[in-house]
Write a protein that holds these residues in place. Structure first.
Motif, mmCIF file in Angstrom:
data_model
loop_
_atom_site.group_PDB
_atom_site.id
_atom_site.type_symbol
_atom_site.label_atom_id
_atom_site.label_comp_id
_atom_site.label_asym_id
_atom_site.label_seq_id
_atom_site.Cartn_x
_atom_site.Cartn_y
_atom_site.Cartn_z
ATOM 1 N N TYR A 105 -12.569 28.330 -32.125
ATOM 2 C CA TYR A 105 -13.629 29.332 -31.989
ATOM 3 C C TYR A 105 -15.007 28.713 -32.216
ATOM 4 C CZ TYR A 105 -9.455 32.208 -32.744
ATOM 5 O OH TYR A 105 -8.201 32.766 -32.659
ATOM 6 N N GLN A 106 -15.189 27.466 -31.767
ATOM 7 C CA GLN A 106 -16.457 26.766 -32.018
ATOM 8 C C GLN A 106 -17.638 27.478 -31.357
ATOM 9 O OE1 GLN A 106 -13.638 25.400 -30.992
ATOM 10 N NE2 GLN A 106 -13.079 23.761 -32.434
ATOM 11 N N HIS A 107 -17.410 28.117 -30.214
ATOM 12 C CA HIS A 107 -18.521 28.810 -29.551
ATOM 13 C C HIS A 107 -19.040 29.967 -30.393
ATOM 14 C CE1 HIS A 107 -14.763 30.657 -28.441
ATOM 15 N NE2 HIS A 107 -15.314 31.627 -27.746
ATOM 16 N N TYR A 108 -18.175 30.572 -31.186
ATOM 17 C CA TYR A 108 -18.626 31.612 -32.121
ATOM 18 C C TYR A 108 -19.389 30.970 -33.275
ATOM 19 C CZ TYR A 108 -18.314 35.205 -35.780
ATOM 20 O OH TYR A 108 -18.599 36.096 -36.779
ATOM 21 N N LEU A 109 -18.831 29.898 -33.842
ATOM 22 C CA LEU A 109 -19.461 29.246 -34.986
ATOM 23 C C LEU A 109 -20.840 28.698 -34.637
ATOM 24 C CD1 LEU A 109 -16.280 27.373 -36.223
ATOM 25 C CD2 LEU A 109 -17.523 29.063 -37.564
ATOM 26 N N ASN A 110 -20.970 28.191 -33.408
ATOM 27 C CA ASN A 110 -22.212 27.511 -33.019
ATOM 28 C C ASN A 110 -23.253 28.439 -32.395
ATOM 29 O OD1 ASN A 110 -21.221 25.022 -33.931
ATOM 30 N ND2 ASN A 110 -20.220 24.611 -31.979
ATOM 31 N N GLY A 111 -22.975 29.756 -32.361
ATOM 32 C CA GLY A 111 -23.985 30.708 -31.923
ATOM 33 C C GLY A 111 -24.014 30.987 -30.443
ATOM 34 N N GLU A 112 -22.999 30.521 -29.692
ATOM 35 C CA GLU A 112 -22.997 30.730 -28.247
ATOM 36 C C GLU A 112 -22.589 32.151 -27.864
ATOM 37 O OE1 GLU A 112 -20.573 27.660 -26.511
ATOM 38 O OE2 GLU A 112 -21.330 26.194 -27.967
ATOM 39 N N VAL A 113 -22.003 32.884 -28.798
ATOM 40 C CA VAL A 113 -21.505 34.233 -28.491
ATOM 41 C C VAL A 113 -22.611 35.274 -28.626
ATOM 42 C CG1 VAL A 113 -19.907 36.046 -29.246
ATOM 43 C CG2 VAL A 113 -19.133 33.672 -29.086
ATOM 44 N N ASP A 114 -23.315 35.246 -29.755
ATOM 45 C CA ASP A 114 -24.306 36.296 -30.011
ATOM 46 C C ASP A 114 -25.681 35.755 -30.414
ATOM 47 O OD1 ASP A 114 -23.736 35.310 -32.497
ATOM 48 O OD2 ASP A 114 -22.923 37.178 -33.317
ATOM 49 N N CYS A 151 -6.564 45.762 -34.211
ATOM 50 C CA CYS A 151 -5.405 46.485 -33.663
ATOM 51 C C CYS A 151 -5.806 47.849 -33.114
ATOM 52 C CB CYS A 151 -4.334 46.651 -34.732
ATOM 53 S SG CYS A 151 -3.611 45.105 -35.304
ATOM 54 N N ASN A 152 -6.538 48.610 -33.882
ATOM 55 C CA ASN A 152 -6.881 49.970 -33.448
ATOM 56 C C ASN A 152 -7.836 49.971 -32.253
ATOM 57 O OD1 ASN A 152 -5.277 51.209 -35.386
ATOM 58 N ND2 ASN A 152 -6.899 51.186 -36.923
ATOM 59 N N ALA A 182 -18.422 40.925 -37.914
ATOM 60 C CA ALA A 182 -18.807 40.205 -36.697
ATOM 61 C C ALA A 182 -17.654 39.357 -36.182
ATOM 62 C CB ALA A 182 -20.031 39.329 -36.972
ATOM 63 N N TYR A 183 -16.940 38.711 -37.087
ATOM 64 C CA TYR A 183 -15.801 37.877 -36.685
ATOM 65 C C TYR A 183 -14.685 38.736 -36.089
ATOM 66 C CZ TYR A 183 -11.863 34.613 -37.204
ATOM 67 O OH TYR A 183 -10.762 33.827 -36.987
ATOM 68 N N ALA A 184 -14.410 39.879 -36.707
ATOM 69 C CA ALA A 184 -13.383 40.780 -36.179
ATOM 70 C C ALA A 184 -13.738 41.247 -34.772
ATOM 71 C CB ALA A 184 -13.208 41.979 -37.112
ATOM 72 N N ASP A 185 -15.004 41.560 -34.558
ATOM 73 C CA ASP A 185 -15.419 42.024 -33.230
ATOM 74 C C ASP A 185 -15.372 40.895 -32.207
ATOM 75 O OD1 ASP A 185 -15.756 44.526 -34.293
ATOM 76 O OD2 ASP A 185 -17.941 44.389 -34.475
ATOM 77 N N PHE A 186 -15.676 39.686 -32.637
ATOM 78 C CA PHE A 186 -15.547 38.521 -31.748
ATOM 79 C C PHE A 186 -14.101 38.332 -31.302
ATOM 80 C CE2 PHE A 186 -14.069 34.070 -32.094
ATOM 81 C CZ PHE A 186 -14.502 33.598 -30.863
ATOM 82 N N LEU A 187 -13.164 38.364 -32.262
ATOM 83 C CA LEU A 187 -11.748 38.209 -31.910
ATOM 84 C C LEU A 187 -11.289 39.331 -30.982
ATOM 85 C CD1 LEU A 187 -9.978 37.056 -35.224
ATOM 86 C CD2 LEU A 187 -10.471 35.698 -33.187
ATOM 87 N N THR A 188 -11.758 40.527 -31.232
ATOM 88 C CA THR A 188 -11.375 41.656 -30.388
ATOM 89 C C THR A 188 -11.752 41.386 -28.930
ATOM 90 O OG1 THR A 188 -11.653 43.206 -32.221
ATOM 91 C CG2 THR A 188 -11.684 44.124 -30.002
ATOM 92 N N GLU A 189 -12.952 40.891 -28.710
ATOM 93 C CA GLU A 189 -13.398 40.624 -27.337
ATOM 94 C C GLU A 189 -12.622 39.472 -26.716
ATOM 95 O OE1 GLU A 189 -15.327 42.640 -25.573
ATOM 96 O OE2 GLU A 189 -15.103 43.819 -27.411
ATOM 97 N N VAL A 226 -9.061 39.951 -23.123
ATOM 98 C CA VAL A 226 -8.674 39.272 -21.880
ATOM 99 C C VAL A 226 -7.161 39.300 -21.709
ATOM 100 C CG1 VAL A 226 -8.719 37.063 -20.653
ATOM 101 C CG2 VAL A 226 -10.700 37.785 -22.006
ATOM 102 N N ALA A 227 -6.424 39.117 -22.804
ATOM 103 C CA ALA A 227 -4.960 39.133 -22.730
ATOM 104 C C ALA A 227 -4.441 40.532 -22.425
ATOM 105 C CB ALA A 227 -4.367 38.625 -24.043
ATOM 106 N N VAL A 228 -5.099 41.551 -22.965
ATOM 107 C CA VAL A 228 -4.716 42.929 -22.643
ATOM 108 C C VAL A 228 -4.900 43.163 -21.150
ATOM 109 C CG1 VAL A 228 -5.173 45.370 -23.078
ATOM 110 C CG2 VAL A 228 -5.341 43.715 -24.954
ATOM 111 N N ASP A 229 -6.024 42.716 -20.612
ATOM 112 C CA ASP A 229 -6.289 42.869 -19.181
ATOM 113 C C ASP A 229 -5.274 42.100 -18.340
ATOM 114 O OD1 ASP A 229 -8.517 44.442 -19.731
ATOM 115 O OD2 ASP A 229 -9.911 42.746 -19.684
ATOM 116 N N ALA A 230 -4.763 40.991 -18.881
ATOM 117 C CA ALA A 230 -3.801 40.171 -18.137
ATOM 118 C C ALA A 230 -2.381 40.732 -18.196
ATOM 119 C CB ALA A 230 -3.815 38.739 -18.660
#
Length: 733
Positions: free
Chosen positions: A64-73, A184-185, A106-113, A117-121
């Motif tokens: 999850y380096q893109h989250y850690l390095n600020g590329e997500v938000d 989960c919810n 913030a981390y929980a919401d990142f993982l959710t997003e 993709v897997a739900v869509d797949a």
């Protein structure tokens, strides 16, 4: 006569790589591991091979380096990485850019997003693996913020006091429970709204025993309070079960016993609920330095330990099959590395296909079936660091990727966790079917303790979450239970700010409150006391002494017997007989036609456990028919009892998936599927000696098949090369 429907999801495995025929194990489901660019392609490839497809990803660490390095938000999140008291990041493995995380909103919401993709797949279920917060963590800026929000007071260094350590651990549990609940919810609602689909969430987690021993904090039984969680995988394997412990003063690996206790406590996460549990096995381990023979011995120990818990009959047959079937490991006694031995590969296929048939309606103990529960609470994880320990010790991290016996003595002692093993091993080694029982659940489920006649308890290494648990225990004792309390009141954590010493309650320890709930004096003298139709036995020693000293272990066993006798005497002769503890060195359980057995070392004697009859050895690639089975101390067995096979054509065992057998006038036929490159063995009970075996390949070609007829057992052993595309096998009279 055979019905294996993949939608039942009885067996599965996890794999991060693309599909390959060499590890197409033909289980019901596969968990594609990790969220990365080729996720959709991996899902599609396994679906094309008829698997039910799940997703598994780490919830406490990952790529999850893109989250850690600020590329997500646009905001860096390295302040959310777990840190120890030295201000060092707590890292997963050896990659410095993969830390364990403080699970913020913030981390929980990142993982959710990411998982969306897997739900869509189109995956059927999602596994959020290993919600882990290390005991030595609690020093990062994010954790300090969470402390102030949760406790409404300034952050305290966890190593400052036992109270700070305890409270830090409670917060860690809250944070991961909150994260799992949120993910989960949110995604369940998303799948329902967008696709009208019910998606399931599972938590693969180490056992409470292992997390406590390795000094990790996780939600464990708190997961039962999360409605979005549908079940669990019990991550028990050679790596966890080989952690040494102490019995009679000797520290060494006791893989079978440790695994038996680990699987036992994991079973408590689903007992009395409609949630699913898969037991994990691993034919190798995370530590790549062992030989195949070493892996096999310890795999069998964990396998048999799991099968002695008949209330669970779903299995993750292995993690990472690619490293098993394509990896190389050291040779025995010489230089070089080798692939998996052919016999072990066949044997593994026999076992994993046998595991699909373990949901048997009739089970019976062939040895003593006296269950003695040893109560264990999540709070045991909260007490695994202490202010008096050195800075080096409090920052120590062990994750099973190296042999624990190679650690220095100071660190090995940190892993002993002798108070728990002191209460369990002396009983287990003498033939009691010891079950760790989740104390926290006694307050969650009515009648949770009803299956037990005897319970052992100590608050010297854990604490009760609420006073109400003692009301439940008191009622259980009064109704005829035998409660054995072991403890000397010396634990520093009795002083933490908790319910037994707050407000109007002024007890020195929760033990004193328990005794008053039983109608006894808070400052009770050691002894055995009648309480209603049951009894309380109080042994005034620290439970660690039961592991360190053989004579104190004898005291514990004697005290348990006295408590059982006292409870039984108030209920009549039948009760006395039903609570008899017959000492022995063996454990054997029948599950339908299968017999699962183990004989313990360091026990009451060194005699073998002997079975006479006609059995097929399922832990031998040749599937031999045995008329006498003698299991020596330190050995285990998994057998098929041919007296339970029934008449006509019957599949006994196969190193392939066989979903159906077609009986014909001139014989029978089936299609066998298994991983490429592995020779299969299959043994069938059949009414007549075969005259011919014909093998048909997927391309339509046919050849003569090899077979061996055993007249005495009326069984035939077949051999053929596995193929994931299927081998048509015809047996002609």
């Amino acid at each position: 006569m055979i019905s294996r429907d993949r939608s039942n999801e009885v067996t599965g495995f996890q794999e991060g790589g693309p599909y390959h025929p060499s590890y197409d194990l033909q289980t019901d489901f596969v968990m594609v591991y990790g969220i990365r660019g080729d996720l959709k392609e991996r899902i599609r490839a396994w679906k094309d091979k008829s698997y039910v497809v799940h997703l598994m990803t780490g919830v406490s660490w990952g790529g999850y380096q893109h989250y850690l390095n600020g590329e997500v938000d646009g905001r860096t999140h390295w302040d959310e990485a777990q840190k120890n008291r030295r201000n060092e990041h707590i890292i997963h493995g050896t990659s410095v850019d993969i830390p364990y995380m403080v699970p913020t909103i913030a981390y929980a919401d990142f993982l959710t997003e990411q998982i969306r993709v897997a739900v869509d797949a189109g995956v059927e279920a999602i596994h959020l693996e290993e919600p882990e917060f290390w005991v030595e963590g609690g020093y990062s800026d994010a954790f300090k913020r969470e402390w102030e929000i949760y406790y409404r007071e300034p952050w305290q260094p966890p190593h400052a006091t036992v109270d700070a350590q305890y409270r830090a651990s409670k917060l860690k549990v809250h944070l991961y429970a909150r994260t799992l609940d949120r993910i989960c919810n949110t995604l369940k609602e998303y799948a329902k709204v967008k696709y009208d689909r019910n998606i399931r969430f599972y938590v693969p987690t180490h056992s409470l025993i292992n997390y406590t021993q390795w000094r990790i904090v996780s939600p464990e039984s708190k997961l039962l309070e999360l409605p979005g969680v549908d079940g669990y995988i019990a991550q028990v394997w050679t790596g966890t079960a080989q952690t040494p412990n102490v019995y009679n003063g000797v520290r060494k690996e006791r893989t079978f016993e440790t695994a038996f206790l680990e699987y036992g406590i994991m079973q408590e996460l689903v007992r009395g609920t409609d949630r699913r549990m898969w037991f994990l096995h691993d034919p190798i381990a995370d530590d790549p330095k062992h030989t195949w023979e070493d892996y096999r011995q310890n795999y069998i120990r964990t396998l048999v330990a799991s099968l002695l818990h008949p209330h669970v009959s779903r299995y993750e047959v292995c993690p990472w099959p690619r490293r098993i079937y394509q990896g190389t490991y050291p040779k025995q006694g010489e230089e070089g590395r080798v692939n998996i031995p052919a016999a072990y590969a066949t044997e593994l296929q026999v076992v994993l296909n046998t595991l699909a048939d373990m949901d048997q309606p009739d089970t019976e103990w062939l040895t003593s079936n006296l269950q003695i529960g040893v109560l264990l609470a999540d709070s045991a994880m909260f007490q695994r660091n202490h202010p008096d320990w050195s800075e080096e010790a409090t920052a120590f991290k062990y994750d099973g990727t190296e042999v624990a016996s190679a650690l220095g003595s100071e660190f090995m002692e940190l892993l002993d966790w002798s108070p728990f093993y002191g209460l369990t091993l002396p009983l287990l080694k003498h033939g009691a079917a010891v079950r760790p029982v989740q104390l926290d659940n006694a307050g969650r489920f009515a009648g949770y303790l009803d299956d037990y006649k005897a319970l052992v308890l100590s608050y010297e290494y854990m604490k009760p979450e609420s006073a109400g648990l003692h009301n439940v225990l008191a009622e259980w004792v009064k109704d005829g239970g035998a409660l054995v309390y072991v403890g000397d009141g010396s634990d520093d954590f009795h002083r933490v700010r908790e319910w037994w010493n707050q407000g109007t309650k002024k007890y020195a320890s929760p033990m004193e409150h328990l005794f008053t709930c039983l109608g006894l004096e808070a400052s009770l003298q050691p002894g055995v006391y009648s309480v209603g139709q049951g009894s309380l036995a109080y042994l005034n020693v620290h439970p660690a002494q039961c592991a360190l000293q053989a004579d104190v272990a004898d005291q514990l066993r004697s005290t348990v017997r006295e408590a059982l006798a006292a409870a039984g005497s108030s209920q009549g002769q039948d009760a006395v007989a039903s609570q008899q503890w017959d000492t022995m060195n063996s454990m054997a359980l029948r599950r339908g036609p299968y017999v699962v057995a183990a004989v313990l070392e360091e026990s009451v004697d060194a005699l073998p456990f002997v079975l006479n009859g006609m059995y097929v050895d399922l832990l031998n690639a040749d599937l031999p028919v045995l008329h006498e089975v003698a299991i020596a101390p330190g050995q285990q067995a998994l057998l098929y009892d041919l007296s339970r096979a029934g008449n006509g054509v019957r599949l006994v065992a196969a190193a392939s998936r066989i979903d159906a057998v077609e009986e014909r006038d001139n014989g029978f036929a089936f299609v066998a599927r298994g991983p490429e490159g592995i020779q299969a063995s299959a043994r069938f009970r059949c009414p007549r000696k075969p005259e011919q075996v014909v093998l048909g390949a997927a391309d339509g070609s046919k050849s003569q098949g090899a077979y061996v007829w055993d007249e005495a057992s009326e069984t035939v052993l077949l051999r053929y090369d596995n193929s994931p595309n299927g081998v048509q096998v015809e047996i002609l009279w």
